[in-house]
Design a protein around this motif. Structure first.
Motif, PDB file in Angstrom:
ATOM      1  N   ALA A   1       0.842  -1.206   0.000  1.00 35.27           N
ATOM      2  CA  ALA A   1       0.000   0.000   0.000  1.00 35.27           C
ATOM      3  C   ALA A   1       0.880   1.260   0.000  1.00 35.27           C
ATOM      4  O   ALA A   1       0.578   2.241  -0.683  1.00 35.27           O
ATOM      5  N   ARG A   2       1.980   1.212   0.749  1.00 44.61           N
ATOM      6  CA  ARG A   2       2.907   2.359   0.787  1.00 44.61           C
ATOM      7  C   ARG A   2       3.544   2.598  -0.580  1.00 44.61           C
ATOM      8  O   ARG A   2       3.665   3.740  -1.024  1.00 44.61           O
ATOM      9  N   ARG A   3       3.917   1.508  -1.252  1.00 46.11           N
ATOM     10  CA  ARG A   3       4.472   1.668  -2.605  1.00 46.11           C
ATOM     11  C   ARG A   3       3.430   2.286  -3.540  1.00 46.11           C
ATOM     12  O   ARG A   3       3.748   3.145  -4.373  1.00 46.11           O
ATOM     13  N   HIS A   4       2.184   1.870  -3.376  1.00 43.43           N
ATOM     14  CA  HIS A   4       1.129   2.444  -4.214  1.00 43.43           C
ATOM     15  C   HIS A   4       0.944   3.939  -3.930  1.00 43.43           C
ATOM     16  O   HIS A   4       0.778   4.733  -4.855  1.00 43.43           O
ATOM     17  N   VAL A   5       0.968   4.326  -2.655  1.00 42.12           N
ATOM     18  CA  VAL A   5       0.850   5.762  -2.332  1.00 42.12           C
ATOM     19  C   VAL A   5       1.978   6.533  -3.004  1.00 42.12           C
ATOM     20  O   VAL A   5       1.753   7.572  -3.640  1.00 42.12           O
ATOM     21  N   GLU A   6       3.197   6.017  -2.882  1.00 44.54           N
ATOM     22  CA  GLU A   6       4.338   6.724  -3.492  1.00 44.54           C
ATOM     23  C   GLU A   6       4.187   6.806  -5.012  1.00 44.54           C
ATOM     24  O   GLU A   6       4.478   7.841  -5.611  1.00 44.54           O
ATOM     25  N   GLY A   7       3.745   5.718  -5.634  1.00 45.19           N
ATOM     26  CA  GLY A   7       3.549   5.716  -7.090  1.00 45.19           C
ATOM     27  C   GLY A   7       2.482   6.705  -7.514  1.00 45.19           C
ATOM     28  O   GLY A   7       2.681   7.508  -8.437  1.00 45.19           O
ATOM     29  N   PHE A   8       1.344   6.666  -6.829  1.00 46.88           N
ATOM     30  CA  PHE A   8       0.258   7.613  -7.152  1.00 46.88           C
ATOM     31  C   PHE A   8       0.747   9.051  -6.961  1.00 46.88           C
ATOM     32  O   PHE A   8       0.516   9.913  -7.817  1.00 46.88           O
ATOM     33  N   GLU A   9       1.378   9.317  -5.825  1.00 47.48           N
ATOM     34  CA  GLU A   9       1.784  10.699  -5.545  1.00 47.48           C
ATOM     35  C   GLU A   9       2.795  11.206  -6.585  1.00 47.48           C
ATOM     36  O   GLU A   9       2.732  12.361  -6.999  1.00 47.48           O
ATOM     37  N   PHE A  10       3.706  10.333  -6.998  1.00 50.79           N
ATOM     38  CA  PHE A  10       4.663  10.706  -8.049  1.00 50.79           C
ATOM     39  C   PHE A  10       3.909  11.040  -9.332  1.00 50.79           C
ATOM     40  O   PHE A  10       4.159  12.071  -9.978  1.00 50.79           O
ATOM     41  N   LEU A  11       2.975  10.181  -9.702  1.00 48.30           N
ATOM     42  CA  LEU A  11       2.226  10.396 -10.951  1.00 48.30           C
ATOM     43  C   LEU A  11       1.371  11.660 -10.875  1.00 48.30           C
ATOM     44  O   LEU A  11       1.271  12.422 -11.838  1.00 48.30           O
ATOM     45  N   PHE A  12       0.758  11.920  -9.713  1.00 55.79           N
ATOM     46  CA  PHE A  12      -0.052  13.145  -9.566  1.00 55.79           C
ATOM     47  C   PHE A  12       0.834  14.378  -9.735  1.00 55.79           C
ATOM     48  O   PHE A  12       0.439  15.364 -10.358  1.00 55.79           O
ATOM     49  N   ALA A  13       2.017  14.337  -9.150  1.00 55.19           N
ATOM     50  CA  ALA A  13       2.938  15.479  -9.265  1.00 55.19           C
ATOM     51  C   ALA A  13       3.321  15.698 -10.728  1.00 55.19           C
ATOM     52  O   ALA A  13       3.346  16.836 -11.214  1.00 55.19           O
ATOM     53  N   CYS A  14       3.592  14.598 -11.451  1.00 60.30           N
ATOM     54  CA  CYS A  14       3.940  14.715 -12.876  1.00 60.30           C
ATOM     55  C   CYS A  14       2.769  15.284 -13.674  1.00 60.30           C
ATOM     56  O   CYS A  14       2.948  16.189 -14.495  1.00 60.30           O
TER      57      CYS A  14
END
Ligand SMILES: [Zn+2]
Length: 197
Positions: free
Chosen positions: A175-188
């Motif tokens: 779940a933590r990896r997913h949060v980091e992935g989503f947050e990276f993609l949202f920033a992009c």
């Protein structure tokens, strides 16, 4: 149960350190058996979270510890656990990028071409088009939970408009990896919109 509590507290502090859970916002849980989860209590500062700030809640969203009040959004966590037995942890952040992007988008965001898509379980290549779901915010959490379960998102998370991200995984680590992935993609995505792309 103690190991799961320690892992969840470590992850919540990591998330808070990144500014993704300010002003006591956000809520976090881990499944401990088929009927119960550990979840953050209401109104706790996430940057200084300890195991004592977690509590046991059943999967109907009710407190199993008299006197302790679960997060106001516990019903959304427990609806996800009931709907998918493979979900082992649910993390809900209130980041700036998730909030802004959700307000500036319709019901879906379609993305393709990002290597980071592979951080979200089930995605093997940057070349696929994947959809992020956005649900309108609602203070009636059981009603919001019903909408989410009816339209169940394809990816391991979704946005609530003007509010934040829900992400889950089979474990706290996933779940933590997913949060980091989503947050990276949202920033992009947000930076690309600022560039007019
Ligand atoms: Zn929230």
């Amino acid at each position: 149960m103690n190991e799961k509590a320690i892992e969840l507290v470590d992850t919540v502090r990591y998330i808070a350190d990144r500014g993704w859970s300010p002003a006591t916002g956000g809520n976090y849980s881990v499944r401990i058996d088929e009927q119960h989860c550990l979840i953050t209590q209401s109104g706790i500062d996430k940057a200084s979270l300890t195991e004592d700030d977690l509590m046991v809640c059943n999967l109907d969203g009710q407190s199993e510890q008299p006197g302790l009040i679960p997060s106001a959004e516990a019903a959304l966590h427990t609806a996800l656990y009931r709907a998918d037995h493979g979900i082992g942890a649910v993390l809900h952040t209130h980041s700036v990028n998730a909030t802004v992007l959700s307000r500036a988008s319709g019901k879906r965001i379609v993305i393709t071409g990002y290597e980071m898509q592979k951080a979200l379980s089930g995605n093997k290549t940057h070349a696929e088009s994947i959809e992020f779901y956005i649900f309108d915010n609602n203070q009636d959490i059981p009603a919001l939970a019903n909408r989410v379960i009816e339209e169940f998102p394809q990816q391991p998370g979704f946005l609530v408009r003007g509010h934040g991200l829900y992400a889950w995984g089979s474990s706290v680590a996933e779940a933590r990896r997913h949060v980091e992935g989503f947050e990276f993609l949202f920033a992009c995505l947000w930076q690309e919109r600022l560039l007019g792309r």
